[in-house]
Design a protein around this motif. Sequence first.
Motif, mmCIF file in Angstrom:
data_model
loop_
_atom_site.group_PDB
_atom_site.id
_atom_site.type_symbol
_atom_site.label_atom_id
_atom_site.label_comp_id
_atom_site.label_asym_id
_atom_site.label_seq_id
_atom_site.Cartn_x
_atom_site.Cartn_y
_atom_site.Cartn_z
ATOM 1 N N TRP A 29 59.346 11.656 -50.851
ATOM 2 C CA TRP A 29 60.368 11.174 -49.929
ATOM 3 C C TRP A 29 59.713 10.284 -48.878
ATOM 4 C CZ3 TRP A 29 65.431 12.746 -50.673
ATOM 5 C CH2 TRP A 29 65.613 13.788 -51.573
ATOM 6 N N ARG A 30 60.386 9.240 -48.485
ATOM 7 C CA ARG A 30 59.902 8.349 -47.423
ATOM 8 C C ARG A 30 60.791 8.551 -46.202
ATOM 9 N NH1 ARG A 30 61.057 2.629 -46.563
ATOM 10 N NH2 ARG A 30 59.593 1.947 -44.985
ATOM 11 N N LEU A 31 60.168 8.749 -45.068
ATOM 12 C CA LEU A 31 60.914 8.956 -43.837
ATOM 13 C C LEU A 31 61.616 7.667 -43.433
ATOM 14 C CD1 LEU A 31 61.520 10.965 -41.546
ATOM 15 C CD2 LEU A 31 59.530 10.045 -40.369
ATOM 16 N N GLN A 32 62.926 7.713 -43.309
ATOM 17 C CA GLN A 32 63.715 6.537 -42.945
ATOM 18 C C GLN A 32 63.973 6.469 -41.445
ATOM 19 O OE1 GLN A 32 64.732 4.026 -45.052
ATOM 20 N NE2 GLN A 32 63.487 5.038 -46.574
ATOM 21 N N PHE A 33 64.191 7.617 -40.825
ATOM 22 C CA PHE A 33 64.516 7.643 -39.408
ATOM 23 C C PHE A 33 64.183 9.001 -38.818
ATOM 24 C CE2 PHE A 33 67.392 8.814 -35.977
ATOM 25 C CZ PHE A 33 67.159 7.781 -35.089
ATOM 26 N N THR A 34 63.624 8.996 -37.630
ATOM 27 C CA THR A 34 63.397 10.222 -36.876
ATOM 28 C C THR A 34 63.235 9.873 -35.412
ATOM 29 O OG1 THR A 34 62.094 12.237 -36.663
ATOM 30 C CG2 THR A 34 60.883 10.223 -37.134
ATOM 31 N N ALA A 36 61.498 12.292 -33.717
ATOM 32 C CA ALA A 36 60.392 13.211 -33.440
ATOM 33 C C ALA A 36 59.161 12.421 -32.996
ATOM 34 C CB ALA A 36 60.075 14.039 -34.677
ATOM 35 N N ALA A 37 58.620 12.777 -31.862
ATOM 36 C CA ALA A 37 57.475 12.046 -31.299
ATOM 37 C C ALA A 37 56.254 12.097 -32.205
ATOM 38 C CB ALA A 37 57.123 12.606 -29.924
ATOM 39 N N ASP A 38 56.072 13.198 -32.938
ATOM 40 C CA ASP A 38 54.887 13.324 -33.790
ATOM 41 C C ASP A 38 55.036 12.597 -35.118
ATOM 42 O OD1 ASP A 38 56.793 15.051 -34.778
ATOM 43 O OD2 ASP A 38 55.392 16.669 -35.194
ATOM 44 N N ALA A 39 56.180 11.976 -35.367
ATOM 45 C CA ALA A 39 56.385 11.236 -36.615
ATOM 46 C C ALA A 39 56.868 9.812 -36.359
ATOM 47 C CB ALA A 39 57.381 11.969 -37.491
ATOM 48 N N SER A 40 56.813 9.380 -35.106
ATOM 49 C CA SER A 40 57.241 8.030 -34.741
ATOM 50 C C SER A 40 56.020 7.226 -34.325
ATOM 51 C CB SER A 40 58.237 8.074 -33.568
ATOM 52 O OG SER A 40 59.350 8.840 -33.907
ATOM 53 N N PHE A 41 55.815 6.082 -34.946
ATOM 54 C CA PHE A 41 54.626 5.290 -34.667
ATOM 55 C C PHE A 41 55.003 3.827 -34.479
ATOM 56 C CE2 PHE A 41 53.480 8.922 -37.212
ATOM 57 C CZ PHE A 41 52.467 9.482 -36.464
ATOM 58 N N SER A 42 54.846 3.359 -33.288
ATOM 59 C CA SER A 42 55.146 1.974 -32.966
ATOM 60 C C SER A 42 53.896 1.134 -33.172
ATOM 61 C CB SER A 42 55.599 1.872 -31.511
ATOM 62 O OG SER A 42 55.593 0.540 -31.087
ATOM 63 N N ALA A 43 54.068 -0.080 -33.614
ATOM 64 C CA ALA A 43 52.928 -0.989 -33.779
ATOM 65 C C ALA A 43 52.266 -1.263 -32.435
ATOM 66 C CB ALA A 43 53.389 -2.293 -34.412
ATOM 67 N N ASN A 44 52.986 -1.059 -31.347
ATOM 68 C CA ASN A 44 52.445 -1.310 -30.009
ATOM 69 C C ASN A 44 51.734 -0.106 -29.410
ATOM 70 O OD1 ASN A 44 53.563 -3.883 -30.085
ATOM 71 N ND2 ASN A 44 55.504 -3.158 -29.282
ATOM 72 N N THR A 52 55.232 7.065 -42.874
ATOM 73 C CA THR A 52 55.226 8.498 -43.130
ATOM 74 C C THR A 52 56.005 8.797 -44.398
ATOM 75 O OG1 THR A 52 57.164 8.810 -41.742
ATOM 76 C CG2 THR A 52 55.032 9.104 -40.697
ATOM 77 N N GLN A 53 55.546 9.799 -45.108
ATOM 78 C CA GLN A 53 56.240 10.235 -46.306
ATOM 79 C C GLN A 53 55.994 11.717 -46.522
ATOM 80 O OE1 GLN A 53 54.863 8.040 -49.736
ATOM 81 N NE2 GLN A 53 52.889 7.726 -48.799
ATOM 82 N N GLN A 54 56.762 12.286 -47.410
ATOM 83 C CA GLN A 54 56.672 13.707 -47.683
ATOM 84 C C GLN A 54 56.710 13.927 -49.191
ATOM 85 O OE1 GLN A 54 60.057 16.337 -46.509
ATOM 86 N NE2 GLN A 54 58.519 17.167 -45.111
ATOM 87 N N PHE A 55 55.875 14.833 -49.644
ATOM 88 C CA PHE A 55 55.822 15.192 -51.057
ATOM 89 C C PHE A 55 56.222 16.659 -51.175
ATOM 90 C CE2 PHE A 55 52.620 11.969 -50.172
ATOM 91 C CZ PHE A 55 53.000 10.977 -51.058
ATOM 92 N N VAL A 56 57.258 16.926 -51.937
ATOM 93 C CA VAL A 56 57.742 18.288 -52.117
ATOM 94 C C VAL A 56 57.381 18.740 -53.529
ATOM 95 C CG1 VAL A 56 59.758 19.796 -52.148
ATOM 96 C CG2 VAL A 56 59.642 17.902 -50.501
ATOM 97 N N THR A 64 53.957 18.540 -48.498
ATOM 98 C CA THR A 64 52.867 17.798 -47.881
ATOM 99 C C THR A 64 53.451 16.640 -47.088
ATOM 100 O OG1 THR A 64 51.391 18.344 -49.716
ATOM 101 C CG2 THR A 64 50.726 16.522 -48.284
ATOM 102 N N ASN A 65 53.202 16.641 -45.780
ATOM 103 C CA ASN A 65 53.584 15.528 -44.919
ATOM 104 C C ASN A 65 52.391 14.591 -44.825
ATOM 105 O OD1 ASN A 65 56.151 16.544 -44.279
ATOM 106 N ND2 ASN A 65 55.282 17.868 -42.723
ATOM 107 N N GLN A 66 52.614 13.318 -45.032
ATOM 108 C CA GLN A 66 51.520 12.339 -45.033
ATOM 109 C C GLN A 66 51.829 11.190 -44.085
ATOM 110 O OE1 GLN A 66 49.657 11.225 -48.788
ATOM 111 N NE2 GLN A 66 50.014 9.092 -48.239
ATOM 112 N N ILE A 67 50.854 10.849 -43.262
ATOM 113 C CA ILE A 67 50.951 9.698 -42.356
ATOM 114 C C ILE A 67 49.837 8.730 -42.743
ATOM 115 C CG2 ILE A 67 50.854 8.906 -39.968
ATOM 116 C CD1 ILE A 67 51.542 11.849 -39.197
ATOM 117 N N ASP A 68 50.207 7.495 -43.034
ATOM 118 C CA ASP A 68 49.237 6.441 -43.337
ATOM 119 C C ASP A 68 49.224 5.450 -42.181
ATOM 120 O OD1 ASP A 68 48.383 7.127 -46.068
ATOM 121 O OD2 ASP A 68 50.492 6.792 -46.552
#
Length: 85
Positions: A29-34, A36-44, A52-56, A64-68
């Motif tokens: 699964w690919r995170l489309q919207f959140t 949550a501060a720990d899953a939000s990443f601004s380029a700035n 971010t994505q998730q593998f179930v 498995t939660n994955q952040i690249d």
Amino acid sequence: DLEKLNPCPDPTRFFGTADGALCPLHGSWRLQFTTAADASFSANSTRGSATTQQFVDAVKGRITNQIDFTSEKAALRQLRVIIAA
């Protein structure tokens, strides 16, 4: 009521069983919207941009939660958090 619009009334059916591959959540699964501060990443941000994505794995009952991190200057390229559910 939003629950009435859900096309999948039992999303965890078969989760953590030998038939886990039949679970509606099984797969990636690919995170489309959140918000949550720990899953939000601004380029700035100081962390730079990230995806971010998730593998179930419903057979093993594992998520498995994955952040690249996509910035060339990022000190960390990838973070994975494995959750036994």
